[in-house]
Motif scaffolding. Structure first.
Motif, PDB file in Angstrom:
ATOM      1  N   ALA A 108       5.533 -10.032  -5.479  1.00  0.00           N
ATOM      2  CA  ALA A 108       4.429  -8.998  -4.973  1.00  0.00           C
ATOM      3  C   ALA A 108       3.401  -9.389  -6.005  1.00  0.00           C
ATOM      4  CB  ALA A 108       5.243  -7.817  -5.309  1.00  0.00           C
ATOM      5  N   ASN A 109       3.644  -9.546  -7.223  1.00  0.00           N
ATOM      6  CA  ASN A 109       2.537  -9.657  -8.286  1.00  0.00           C
ATOM      7  C   ASN A 109       1.723 -11.003  -7.822  1.00  0.00           C
ATOM      8  OD1 ASN A 109       1.180  -9.092 -10.922  1.00  0.00           O
ATOM      9  ND2 ASN A 109       2.041 -11.239 -11.601  1.00  0.00           N
ATOM     10  N   GLU A 110       2.413 -12.177  -7.321  1.00  0.00           N
ATOM     11  CA  GLU A 110       1.679 -13.204  -6.950  1.00  0.00           C
ATOM     12  C   GLU A 110       0.535 -13.070  -5.601  1.00  0.00           C
ATOM     13  OE1 GLU A 110       4.527 -16.171  -6.481  1.00  0.00           O
ATOM     14  OE2 GLU A 110       4.928 -16.527  -8.735  1.00  0.00           O
ATOM     15  N   THR A 111       1.232 -12.212  -4.687  1.00  0.00           N
ATOM     16  CA  THR A 111       0.592 -11.750  -3.619  1.00  0.00           C
ATOM     17  C   THR A 111      -0.762 -11.027  -4.025  1.00  0.00           C
ATOM     18  OG1 THR A 111       2.598 -11.850  -2.413  1.00  0.00           O
ATOM     19  CG2 THR A 111       0.529 -10.607  -1.418  1.00  0.00           C
ATOM     20  N   LEU A 112      -0.577 -10.103  -4.917  1.00  0.00           N
ATOM     21  CA  LEU A 112      -1.789  -9.171  -5.365  1.00  0.00           C
ATOM     22  C   LEU A 112      -2.813 -10.331  -6.042  1.00  0.00           C
ATOM     23  CD1 LEU A 112      -0.082  -6.032  -6.907  1.00  0.00           C
ATOM     24  CD2 LEU A 112      -1.512  -6.262  -4.851  1.00  0.00           C
ATOM     25  N   VAL A 113      -2.436 -11.058  -6.742  1.00  0.00           N
ATOM     26  CA  VAL A 113      -3.188 -12.120  -7.664  1.00  0.00           C
ATOM     27  C   VAL A 113      -4.139 -12.910  -6.324  1.00  0.00           C
ATOM     28  CG1 VAL A 113      -3.352 -14.148  -9.064  1.00  0.00           C
ATOM     29  CG2 VAL A 113      -2.110 -12.179  -9.678  1.00  0.00           C
ATOM     30  N   GLU A 114      -3.103 -13.195  -5.565  1.00  0.00           N
ATOM     31  CA  GLU A 114      -4.048 -14.328  -4.476  1.00  0.00           C
ATOM     32  C   GLU A 114      -5.005 -13.246  -3.494  1.00  0.00           C
ATOM     33  OE1 GLU A 114      -1.055 -15.549  -1.922  1.00  0.00           O
ATOM     34  OE2 GLU A 114      -0.149 -17.109  -3.484  1.00  0.00           O
ATOM     35  N   LEU A 115      -4.639 -12.117  -3.313  1.00  0.00           N
ATOM     36  CA  LEU A 115      -5.595 -11.254  -2.607  1.00  0.00           C
ATOM     37  C   LEU A 115      -6.860 -10.959  -3.387  1.00  0.00           C
ATOM     38  CD1 LEU A 115      -3.253  -8.528  -1.139  1.00  0.00           C
ATOM     39  CD2 LEU A 115      -4.492 -10.343   0.154  1.00  0.00           C
ATOM     40  N   TYR A 116      -6.615 -10.887  -4.783  1.00  0.00           N
ATOM     41  CA  TYR A 116      -7.856 -10.581  -5.720  1.00  0.00           C
ATOM     42  C   TYR A 116      -8.514 -11.726  -5.759  1.00  0.00           C
ATOM     43  CZ  TYR A 116     -10.347  -9.603 -10.000  1.00  0.00           C
ATOM     44  OH  TYR A 116     -11.432  -9.764 -10.762  1.00  0.00           O
ATOM     45  N   GLU A 117      -8.061 -12.794  -5.735  1.00  0.00           N
ATOM     46  CA  GLU A 117      -8.813 -14.041  -5.847  1.00  0.00           C
ATOM     47  C   GLU A 117      -9.584 -14.369  -4.511  1.00  0.00           C
ATOM     48  OE1 GLU A 117      -5.858 -17.141  -6.754  1.00  0.00           O
ATOM     49  OE2 GLU A 117      -5.993 -16.849  -8.986  1.00  0.00           O
TER      50      GLU A 117
END
Length: 600
Positions: free
Chosen positions: A579-588
């Motif tokens: 979930a954290n990796e998904t949020l980071v990808e969305l932010y990027e």
């Protein structure tokens, strides 16, 4: 019969009942391995960041600082954060050097608390492996380097780190002597007489044979670093020191077999041949097999490539606690020490074996002493007890008010023990599949046995640990009695708070295995297959080998059945990470879109 008199029998029974009740409570006491269970479970399943968080919480406090730095340093390394890992391990290296010797203050602190409450100072082999992980960090940083200058800087740092490990081992070797000197010492008359009386006393452990003298694998790795850096003279010297260390006693002491010795000599001969030094032929003739000589004859260092695979196998064996009861038999002026086993059936059996081999009365001289004392019943109980004559110390016990307590209730002692086990991944094979051509498979060689290093150190320290426990617990009991508290209550209070130090660096591997291959340059698919009871673990890696270069691949392999159910703890950590990796990808993605819009 003096040894089984009525006056000694009743106190024995009462103390056994008292401490048997206490054992039920003590069976729930957590060891260091128990406290690290969540972290190691996450680590085994590849959730290294979550494991680091749990380890940091489990090892809070200044007294755990060194251990916390080492454990989290490995976990940061496994996450691929090599700079962050080295920051932690740099601090651990400095602290380990500062703390290495046991201080008198530690022993005094144990009087008011117990062994788990004093500062963890580490063991020598742990200090060596701090340098190992720092070296590997620099090697991996060199592989990620974006420029030639950066590559050279990291390779140079790896070489310097290897040199620091070598200096640490040189210093230890100066204190202990090498294996050749140890063999010469064994031939002297004094040591022969000591061995004779040790046999008569039934001693099966010879501490002189178990002393940590050197680390052959470290020298082998240092040789590889020098070779990678192009310093062939230094590489040859390190390979030769590794070969002689394995050959003269290291391989036998730590149960590594002979294959690694042959590999180290092969690399000595290979470097000599690369340098066009005619001595390679003598080394090949005296040390190498016919197959090794054939491979060496065909080797061209300018066009060929090398692959070194380092496999870190599973995890360090756990450290535990052996509970003992010490009582006094006043009429014979002898102290009796007996094991009080707790845990599973296998653990209890292991504890009895540890007590027998390290502490119990055995041997011809002990049998004669029992017969002289008419202690025929004691002959039957010898494997499960240790007796110590008090002699002139009886008056000291009387003055301290300990005689009656030791005779009626006794005192609980705790000493560390090490649950040594063979790695559950009992064999590893490497298959190399080239882009063109046939695949080849080779068994990995046992290069180092870290669990063996820990086991040997525990065996060497066993007698001093018992002596310290006897002195500290007796003094704690005496101080309590002087406050006016009843002796039986003092004994119970001391027993409830006594604890051995069960800490050690648990995220270290159990063993290290290697495979060294001379190959044609090109692209390869590597498959590392490790066999366990009922299942196997496979890891794959693609690599490009360049002419004239040494390439290193490191794998950390855990004995986890890939078909087994995943623990809830791991499932939750994995879901949180994804979930954290998904949020980071969305932010990027959002940031990238902003950048594009601003450019227009």
């Amino acid at each position: 019969m003096q040894g089984s008199s009525v006056t000694g029998a009743a106190p024995r029974r009462s103390s056994w009942l008292l401490f048997a009740l206490l054992a039920l409570l003590l069976s729930g006491c957590a060891s260091h391995a128990d406290r690290m269970t969540e972290a190691t479970t996450l680590m085994r399943h590849g959730e290294f960041a979550a494991a680091e968080e749990r380890a940091a919480v489990a090892l809070e406090g200044e007294r755990q600082r060194l251990l916390r730095l080492m454990e989290t340093g490995v976990l940061r390394h496994l996450q691929g954060d090599y700079l962050g890992s080295n920051q932690l391990l740099d601090e651990a290296d400095y602290l380990a050097d500062e703390l290495f010797t046991t201080s008198t203050m530690d022993l005094l602190n144990r009087l008011s608390t117990n062994a788990t409450r004093v500062t963890y100072r580490g063991m020598l082999y742990e200090r060596v492996y701090i340098h190992y992980y720092k070296t590997m960090n620099f090697l991996f940083l060199a592989e990620q380097a974006g420029s030639r200058a950066e590559l050279e800087r990291y390779l140079d740092a790896a070489r310097i780190e290897g040199r620091r490990a070598q200096l640490l081992l040189d210093e230890n070797l100066h204190r202990t002597g090498d294996y050749a000197e140890a063999e010469e010492e064994e031939g002297r008359l004094l040591n022969q007489m000591m061995d004779l009386y040790a046999s008569l006393n039934g001693e099966v452990i010879n501490p002189r044979e178990l002393v940590f003298r050197d680390n052959a694998f470290t020298h082998y790795l240092i040789g590889s670093l020098y070779e990678r850096y192009g310093e062939l003279d230094n590489a040859r010297i390190s390979y030769e020191r590794a070969a002689r260390t394995y050959e003269q006693g290291y391989a036998r002491q730590y149960d590594l077999g002979e294959a690694m010795t042959a590999q180290a000599w092969f690399d000595v001969a290979r470097i000599l041949k690369t340098q066009r030094d005619a001595r390679w032929q003598r080394v090949a003739r005296e040390k190498l097999s016919a197959e090794q000589r054939r491979v060496l004859d065909q080797w061209n260092p300018r066009t060929g490539s090398q692959l070194l695979v380092i496999q870190e196998v599973d995890m360090m064996s756990p450290r535990g606690e052996l509970n003992l009861m010490m009582t006094l038999q006043p009429d014979t002026n002898r102290l009796f020490i007996r094991p009080l086993t707790v845990g599973t059936e296998d653990q209890r059996a292991y504890q009895l074996a540890w007590f027998y081999y390290l502490y119990a009365d055995k041997g011809l001289l002990n049998v004669i002493e029992r017969i002289r004392a008419d202690d025929y019943i004691g002959l039957l109980t010898m494997p499960h007890e240790k007796t110590i004559g008090v002699g002139p110390l009886r008056s000291t016990l009387d003055q301290l008010g300990l005689t009656e307590i030791l005779a009626s209730t006794g005192v609980r002692l705790t000493v560390p023990l090490f649950y040594y086990y063979e790695p559950p991944l009992h064999a590893s094979q490497l298959t190399l599949t080239p882009a063109q051509g046939r695949a080849q498979t080779q068994a990995l060689l046992d290069a180092d046995n870290l669990a063996g290093l820990a086991m040997a150190q525990h065996l060497v320290d066993a007698q001093s640990e018992l002596t310290q426990a006897m002195a500290i617990e007796s003094l704690r009991l005496a101080l309590c009695v002087q406050t006016g508290m009843p002796g039986s209550l003092c004994a119970l209070t001391a027993a409830a708070t006594a604890s051995a130090d069960t800490r050690l660096w648990v995220t270290l591997p159990n063993r290290i295995r290697i495979s060294r291959q001379l190959l044609a340059a090109g692209d390869y698919q590597l498959t590392l297959r490790s066999e366990a009871e009922g299942f196997s673990v496979e890891e794959t890696h693609a690599i490009t080998l360049n002419p004239g270069q040494l390439h290193i691949w490191r794998a950390r392999t855990f004995a986890e059945n890939p078909q087994a159910a995943v623990p809830n703890l791991v499932t939750q950590a994995r879901a949180a990470r994804l979930a954290n990796e998904t949020l980071v990808e969305l932010y990027e993605d959002v940031e990238d879109e902003k950048t594009v819009d601003e450019s227009h």
